[in-house]
Design a protein around this motif. Structure first.
Motif, PDB file in Angstrom:
ATOM      1  N   SER A  82      14.178   1.547   6.499  1.00  0.00           N
ATOM      2  CA  SER A  82      13.724   1.666   5.100  1.00  0.00           C
ATOM      3  C   SER A  82      14.652   0.854   4.203  1.00  0.00           C
ATOM      4  CB  SER A  82      13.702   3.128   4.668  1.00  0.00           C
ATOM      5  OG  SER A  82      15.025   3.590   4.473  1.00  0.00           O
ATOM      6  N   ILE A  83      14.136   0.462   3.044  1.00  0.00           N
ATOM      7  CA  ILE A  83      14.954  -0.308   2.097  1.00  0.00           C
ATOM      8  C   ILE A  83      16.161   0.533   1.679  1.00  0.00           C
ATOM      9  CG2 ILE A  83      14.997  -1.304  -0.235  1.00  0.00           C
ATOM     10  CD1 ILE A  83      12.119  -2.165   0.166  1.00  0.00           C
ATOM     11  N   GLU A  84      15.908   1.802   1.453  1.00  0.00           N
ATOM     12  CA  GLU A  84      16.975   2.705   1.028  1.00  0.00           C
ATOM     13  C   GLU A  84      18.138   2.689   2.031  1.00  0.00           C
ATOM     14  OE1 GLU A  84      15.312   6.563   0.469  1.00  0.00           O
ATOM     15  OE2 GLU A  84      17.144   7.351  -0.435  1.00  0.00           O
ATOM     16  N   ASP A  85      17.814   2.829   3.324  1.00  0.00           N
ATOM     17  CA  ASP A  85      18.871   2.848   4.353  1.00  0.00           C
ATOM     18  C   ASP A  85      19.573   1.498   4.443  1.00  0.00           C
ATOM     19  OD1 ASP A  85      18.168   5.409   4.864  1.00  0.00           O
ATOM     20  OD2 ASP A  85      17.126   5.000   6.757  1.00  0.00           O
ATOM     21  N   ALA A  86      18.790   0.424   4.385  1.00  0.00           N
ATOM     22  CA  ALA A  86      19.376  -0.913   4.541  1.00  0.00           C
ATOM     23  C   ALA A  86      20.336  -1.224   3.388  1.00  0.00           C
ATOM     24  CB  ALA A  86      18.277  -1.972   4.610  1.00  0.00           C
ATOM     25  N   THR A  99       0.882  -1.158   0.000  1.00  0.00           N
ATOM     26  CA  THR A  99       0.000   0.000   0.000  1.00  0.00           C
ATOM     27  C   THR A  99       0.920   1.208   0.000  1.00  0.00           C
ATOM     28  OG1 THR A  99      -1.658  -1.206   1.240  1.00  0.00           O
ATOM     29  CG2 THR A  99      -1.819   1.190   1.298  1.00  0.00           C
ATOM     30  N   VAL A 100       0.837   1.971  -1.076  1.00  0.00           N
ATOM     31  CA  VAL A 100       1.885   2.974  -1.291  1.00  0.00           C
ATOM     32  C   VAL A 100       1.564   4.313  -0.627  1.00  0.00           C
ATOM     33  CG1 VAL A 100       3.033   2.029  -3.292  1.00  0.00           C
ATOM     34  CG2 VAL A 100       0.876   3.171  -3.618  1.00  0.00           C
ATOM     35  N   TYR A 101       1.749   4.373   0.693  1.00  0.00           N
ATOM     36  CA  TYR A 101       1.520   5.644   1.398  1.00  0.00           C
ATOM     37  C   TYR A 101       2.802   6.181   1.998  1.00  0.00           C
ATOM     38  CZ  TYR A 101       1.599   3.175   5.894  1.00  0.00           C
ATOM     39  OH  TYR A 101       1.979   2.439   6.983  1.00  0.00           O
ATOM     40  N   ASP A 102       3.857   5.352   2.011  1.00  0.00           N
ATOM     41  CA  ASP A 102       5.130   5.782   2.591  1.00  0.00           C
ATOM     42  C   ASP A 102       6.236   4.986   1.913  1.00  0.00           C
ATOM     43  OD1 ASP A 102       6.931   7.045   4.179  1.00  0.00           O
ATOM     44  OD2 ASP A 102       6.044   6.436   6.088  1.00  0.00           O
ATOM     45  N   LYS A 103       7.488   5.321   2.256  1.00  0.00           N
ATOM     46  CA  LYS A 103       8.602   4.562   1.691  1.00  0.00           C
ATOM     47  C   LYS A 103       8.525   3.110   2.141  1.00  0.00           C
ATOM     48  CE  LYS A 103      12.134   8.102   1.314  1.00  0.00           C
ATOM     49  NZ  LYS A 103      13.403   8.588   1.868  1.00  0.00           N
ATOM     50  N   CYS A 104       9.039   2.209   1.321  1.00  0.00           N
ATOM     51  CA  CYS A 104       9.009   0.795   1.681  1.00  0.00           C
ATOM     52  C   CYS A 104      10.088   0.473   2.697  1.00  0.00           C
ATOM     53  CB  CYS A 104       9.217  -0.061   0.440  1.00  0.00           C
ATOM     54  SG  CYS A 104       7.826   0.020  -0.687  1.00  0.00           S
ATOM     55  N   HIS A 105       9.780  -0.513   3.565  1.00  0.00           N
ATOM     56  CA  HIS A 105      10.740  -0.920   4.595  1.00  0.00           C
ATOM     57  C   HIS A 105      11.217  -2.343   4.335  1.00  0.00           C
ATOM     58  CE1 HIS A 105       7.461  -3.166   6.330  1.00  0.00           C
ATOM     59  NE2 HIS A 105       6.733  -2.064   6.406  1.00  0.00           N
ATOM     60  N   LEU A 106      12.052  -2.822   5.251  1.00  0.00           N
ATOM     61  CA  LEU A 106      12.656  -4.150   5.073  1.00  0.00           C
ATOM     62  C   LEU A 106      11.631  -5.268   4.957  1.00  0.00           C
ATOM     63  CD1 LEU A 106      15.864  -4.552   7.267  1.00  0.00           C
ATOM     64  CD2 LEU A 106      15.639  -4.655   4.782  1.00  0.00           C
ATOM     65  N   TYR A 121      22.664  -5.145  -0.951  1.00  0.00           N
ATOM     66  CA  TYR A 121      21.537  -6.058  -1.214  1.00  0.00           C
ATOM     67  C   TYR A 121      21.884  -7.512  -0.874  1.00  0.00           C
ATOM     68  CZ  TYR A 121      23.862  -7.689  -5.472  1.00  0.00           C
ATOM     69  OH  TYR A 121      24.751  -8.262  -6.336  1.00  0.00           O
ATOM     70  N   GLU A 122      23.155  -7.876  -1.001  1.00  0.00           N
ATOM     71  CA  GLU A 122      23.487  -9.292  -0.764  1.00  0.00           C
ATOM     72  C   GLU A 122      23.363  -9.663   0.713  1.00  0.00           C
ATOM     73  OE1 GLU A 122      27.243  -9.053  -2.956  1.00  0.00           O
ATOM     74  OE2 GLU A 122      26.678 -10.973  -3.835  1.00  0.00           O
ATOM     75  N   LEU A 123      23.752  -8.742   1.596  1.00  0.00           N
ATOM     76  CA  LEU A 123      23.645  -9.049   3.034  1.00  0.00           C
ATOM     77  C   LEU A 123      22.189  -9.135   3.465  1.00  0.00           C
ATOM     78  CD1 LEU A 123      26.300  -7.254   5.206  1.00  0.00           C
ATOM     79  CD2 LEU A 123      26.102  -9.612   4.466  1.00  0.00           C
ATOM     80  N   ILE A 124      21.360  -8.279   2.891  1.00  0.00           N
ATOM     81  CA  ILE A 124      19.925  -8.329   3.196  1.00  0.00           C
ATOM     82  C   ILE A 124      19.397  -9.710   2.779  1.00  0.00           C
ATOM     83  CG2 ILE A 124      17.666  -7.361   2.605  1.00  0.00           C
ATOM     84  CD1 ILE A 124      19.131  -4.655   2.197  1.00  0.00           C
ATOM     85  N   ARG A 125      19.823 -10.160   1.605  1.00  0.00           N
ATOM     86  CA  ARG A 125      19.393 -11.468   1.118  1.00  0.00           C
ATOM     87  C   ARG A 125      19.935 -12.598   1.986  1.00  0.00           C
ATOM     88  NH1 ARG A 125      17.406 -12.056  -4.157  1.00  0.00           N
ATOM     89  NH2 ARG A 125      16.849 -10.084  -5.107  1.00  0.00           N
ATOM     90  N   PHE A 126      21.210 -12.537   2.343  1.00  0.00           N
ATOM     91  CA  PHE A 126      21.774 -13.582   3.210  1.00  0.00           C
ATOM     92  C   PHE A 126      20.981 -13.688   4.510  1.00  0.00           C
ATOM     93  CE2 PHE A 126      25.661 -15.996   2.493  1.00  0.00           C
ATOM     94  CZ  PHE A 126      25.988 -15.590   1.214  1.00  0.00           C
ATOM     95  N   ASN A 127      20.610 -12.537   5.043  1.00  0.00           N
ATOM     96  CA  ASN A 127      19.852 -12.532   6.289  1.00  0.00           C
ATOM     97  C   ASN A 127      18.504 -13.235   6.112  1.00  0.00           C
ATOM     98  OD1 ASN A 127      19.121 -11.881   8.914  1.00  0.00           O
ATOM     99  ND2 ASN A 127      20.038  -9.876   8.759  1.00  0.00           N
ATOM    100  N   ILE A 128      17.839 -12.952   5.004  1.00  0.00           N
ATOM    101  CA  ILE A 128      16.530 -13.557   4.740  1.00  0.00           C
ATOM    102  C   ILE A 128      16.672 -15.069   4.547  1.00  0.00           C
ATOM    103  CG2 ILE A 128      14.667 -13.679   3.022  1.00  0.00           C
ATOM    104  CD1 ILE A 128      15.117 -10.632   2.620  1.00  0.00           C
ATOM    105  N   TYR A 129      17.727 -15.485   3.851  1.00  0.00           N
ATOM    106  CA  TYR A 129      17.897 -16.913   3.527  1.00  0.00           C
ATOM    107  C   TYR A 129      18.272 -17.760   4.751  1.00  0.00           C
ATOM    108  CZ  TYR A 129      18.279 -14.912  -1.205  1.00  0.00           C
ATOM    109  OH  TYR A 129      18.066 -14.216  -2.361  1.00  0.00           O
ATOM    110  N   GLN A 130      18.532 -17.110   5.865  1.00  0.00           N
ATOM    111  CA  GLN A 130      18.805 -17.884   7.077  1.00  0.00           C
ATOM    112  C   GLN A 130      17.530 -18.465   7.685  1.00  0.00           C
ATOM    113  OE1 GLN A 130      21.095 -15.542   9.887  1.00  0.00           O
ATOM    114  NE2 GLN A 130      22.381 -14.771   8.240  1.00  0.00           N
ATOM    115  N   TYR A 131      16.391 -18.014   7.195  1.00  0.00           N
ATOM    116  CA  TYR A 131      15.115 -18.446   7.774  1.00  0.00           C
ATOM    117  C   TYR A 131      14.227 -19.080   6.710  1.00  0.00           C
ATOM    118  CZ  TYR A 131      16.481 -15.236  11.478  1.00  0.00           C
ATOM    119  OH  TYR A 131      17.169 -14.596  12.465  1.00  0.00           O
ATOM    120  N   HIS A 132      13.375 -20.000   7.151  1.00  0.00           N
ATOM    121  CA  HIS A 132      12.346 -20.492   6.246  1.00  0.00           C
ATOM    122  C   HIS A 132      11.305 -19.388   6.084  1.00  0.00           C
ATOM    123  CE1 HIS A 132       9.085 -22.822   4.538  1.00  0.00           C
ATOM    124  NE2 HIS A 132      10.032 -23.628   4.128  1.00  0.00           N
ATOM    125  N   TYR A 133      10.753 -19.238   4.895  1.00  0.00           N
ATOM    126  CA  TYR A 133       9.865 -18.093   4.644  1.00  0.00           C
ATOM    127  C   TYR A 133       8.649 -18.064   5.550  1.00  0.00           C
ATOM    128  CZ  TYR A 133       6.447 -20.943   2.101  1.00  0.00           C
ATOM    129  OH  TYR A 133       5.503 -21.874   1.780  1.00  0.00           O
TER     130      TYR A 133
END
Ligand SMILES: [Zn+2]
Length: 490
Positions: free
Chosen positions: A277-281, A32-39, A287-299
Motif C-alpha cells: 500500500s502507499i501508506e506502508d511504502a 476505482t475506489v474500493y480499497d486502499k491505493c497501492h504502489l 516519498y523520495e525513494l519511491i520516486r527514485f525507484n520510478i525514475y529508474q525506468y521509462h514510463y
C-alpha cells in the motif's frame, strides 16, 4: 525540437502539437475506489503529475483531469462485505487516496471528478448516442453500444471486430444484439449505487463514465489521454468508440500508456502476498525513494520495485543530499547567494531534451547526476569568481528542475537526521554514543596515540559509520553497506 510522445494511436513517437499552441488539455484514468491505493496507483499518479508539471514549466497552460471511479462492481461487492453503502465506502477511500497523494507530494489534478456526480450528464450522453443509432435497449432492459456500426473500432488496440468476436467470452448479458457490444447503462437495483433513468433504475457502464467526465470538463476533443497499458483494451477502445460516435470528431489526439508495476519482477497482487500500500511504502521508504525507484525506468516499461532498487535509490539520494549540503556550506563560506545567477544553459537544455524525448526520466536522472558531479568538481577546485558563477548557475538550474521531480528539496540536515536515526535505531546505537567515540578518538590523536585512534575509526566503520576528517572537525556519514542494510533489514 519540441516534445515527442509515444502515441498508442499511431504506434510511433510523434511530435506533440497541441490543438491550441498555448493550452494543453489532459485526462488520465484514475482509481476505482474500493480499497486502499497501492504502489501502482502511486506510480501512475506521480508520472502524470510530472508530465503536467513539465508542460507548465515549458510555459503551457494545462488543465489536467484525473477521475475517481466511485460506481463499480468491485465497490458494490466490497461495500456489501463491510456492511456500508457503496458511496460511504468510496467517500472513505477517496479521502485515504487524497491523504496518500499528499504524502507522495503529488499535486491534486485541476479537476478530480467522481462518476456519481455526473449521472444526469451520462444519461443525456447515452440518449444522444441512441438518437444517433449507436445505442439500443437490449432484451434485458440494459442499454448497449452498437460496436459494429463504428467502422474504425479497434484502431487503438489494432484489432478488427471479426477477430474480436471469438475472443469475447459468452457472458450473461444475453440481451445484446451482438456479443461484441458493451453496456452503457446496466439496469439493476443495488441500493445506494443506482439511479433512475429513462431505461429504469440502474447505473452506468465503466467506459461511458470516462467519456462523459472527460468531455464535460475538457470538451469533445482534447490533447492527451493517459492510463495504464492494461486499459488500452477494452476501456480506452470503447471510450474512443462512444466519444467519436457522439461527436463525429477526434476524441483524444495523443494516447499515452504507462507500463505496469511489478514487485521483484512479479505482478503485484494480494494473492501473491506482495501487495504494497502507499501508506506502508511511504512509512518504510519515504516519498523520495519511491520516486527514485520510478525514475529508474521509462514510463512505458514496467516499473519494478525491489530491495535492490530501493538501495540504489537511497545510495543516490544520500549522495545527492551530501552535495546539497556541501553547496550550502560552500555558499555560506564564500558569501554567495543563489539568486545572482541564471539557470545553467547547457544543462537546462540537456534536461529539456531528455524530458522532450517522451518524458525520458532515466535520462533526466543522468543529467541531474552530471549537474551534481559538476558542482563537486567546482568545489574541489581553487575558489575563483568564475567558478563561483558556474556553481551558482548550476544551483539555479536545480532550483528550477528539482520541484518538477519533487526530489532533493528537503533541508539536507533534516534528511540526514532521519536516515541516521533510522540506522542507529536499527543497530541499537545512539547519536551520543557515536559522538563519544569520535571525541575519544580525537583525544587519542592529540596524545599521538594513533593506533588507538585508528582502532576506533575501524570499529565505527565496521558498524557502518564512516568518519570524515576536515581541518577543524570530524563528522560522520553512513557507509554504502550501512545504507544497504537499512533497506534490506526493513
Ligand atoms: Zn477511464
Amino acid at each position: 525540437m519540441g516534445l515527442r510522445l509515444t502515441n498508442t494511436l499511431t504506434g510511433c513517437k510523434d511530435e506533440f502539437v497541441p490543438s491550441d499552441p498555448q493550452y494543453i488539455k489532459m485526462y488520465a484514468c484514475g482509481v476505482t475506489v474500493y480499497d486502499k491505493c497501492h504502489l501502482g496507483h502511486a506510480m501512475q499518479a506521480i508520472l502524470y503529475d510530472i508530465f503536467a508539471r513539465y508542460l507548465r514549466f515549458k510555459g503551457y497552460k494545462v488543465t489536467y483531469v484525473r477521475n475517481f471511479t466511485d460506481v463499480d462492481d468491485k465497490i458494490i461487492a466490497r461495500a456489501s462485505q463491510l456492511g456500508v453503502s457503496p458511496l460511504e465506502l468510496s467517500d472513505q477511500m477517496i479521502e485515504i487516496s487524497r491523504r496518500d497523494m499528499l504524502s507522495l507530494k503529488v499535486k491534486p489534478a485541476d479537476f478530480e471528478p467522481r462518476v456519481s456526480e455526473y449521472i444526469p450528464q451520462i444519461i443525456a450522453y447515452i440518449q444522444d448516442l441512441m438518437t444517433k443509432g449507436f445505442a439500443y435497449v437490449g432484451q434485458d432492459g440494459s442499454v448497449y453500444f452498437r460496436v459494429r456500426l463504428k467502422e474504425d473500432y479497434g484502431k487503438l488496440s489494432r484489432q478488427n471486430i471479426s477477430e474480436l468476436r471469438c475472443g469475447v467470452r459468452k457472458d450473461v448479458e444475453t440481451g445484446k444484439e451482438d456479443p461484441v457490444d458493451f453496456a452503457l447503462w446496466k439496469v439493476e437495483e443495488t441500493p445506494g449505487a443506482t439511479w433512475d433513468s429513462p431505461w429504469g433504475r440502474g447505473r452506468p457502464g465503466w467506459h461511458i463514465e470516462c467519456s462523459v467526465m472527460a468531455s464535460e470538463i475538457l470538451g469533445d476533443s482534447f490533447d492527451i489521454h493517459g492510463g495504464g497499458r492494461d486499459l488500452v483494451f477494452p476501456h480506452h477502445e470503447n471510450e474512443i468508440a462512444q466519444s467519436e460516435a457522439k461527436s463525429g470528431g477526434t476524441y483524444a489526439r495523443y494516447w499515452v500508456h504507462n507500463g505496469l508495476l511489478t514487485v521483484n519482477r512479479q505482478k503485484m497482487s494480494k494473492s501473491l502476498n506482495n501487495f504494497i500500500s502507499i501508506e506502508d511504502a511511504v512509512r518504510d521508504y519515504g516519498y523520495e525513494l519511491i520516486r527514485f525507484n520510478i525514475y529508474q525506468y521509462h514510463y512505458q516499461s514496467n516499473i519494478d520495485f525491489s530491495a535492490q532498487g530501493f538501495f540504489l535509490g537511497l545510495s543516490r539520494l544520500y549522495s545527492m543530499y551530501r552535495t546539497r549540503q556541501r553547496v550550502i556550506d560552500y555558499m555560506a563560506r564564500h558569501d554567495l547567494t543563489p539568486q545572482s545567477a541564471n539557470s545553467h544553459p547547457g544543462f537546462h537544455q540537456a534536461f529539456c531534451e531528455a524530458m522532450d524525448d517522451d518524458f525520458n526520466l532515466p535520462r533526466v536522472m543522468v543529467v541531474i547526476q552530471s549537474v551534481l558531479q559538476s558542482q563537486n568538481e567546482i568545489m574541489d577546485k581553487k575558489f575563483s569568481a568564475q567558478n563561483a558563477m558556474e556553481l551558482l548557475s548550476l544551483e539555479s538550474l536545480l532550483h528550477n528542475i528539482l520541484p518538477i521531480l519533487e526530489i532533493g528539496l528537503r533541508e539536507p540536515q533534516e534528511f540526514f537526521h532521519e536516515i541516521h536515526s533510522r540506522y542507529l535505531a536499527l543497530k541499537s546505537l545512539t547519536f551520543a554514543w557515536v559522538t563519544e567515540k569520535i571525541e575519544l578518538r580525537m583525544k587519542h590523536r592529540t596524545d599521538k596515540n594513533f593506533a588507538m585512534a585508528d582502532q576506533i575509526r575501524d570499529e565505527l566503520l565496521a558498524l557502518g559509520v564512516s568518519l570524515l576528517d576536515s581541518r577543524d572537525k570530524t563528522s560522520w556519514e553512513l557507509s554504502e553497506k550501512a545504507l544497504e542494510e537499512l533497506i534490506l533489514l526493513k
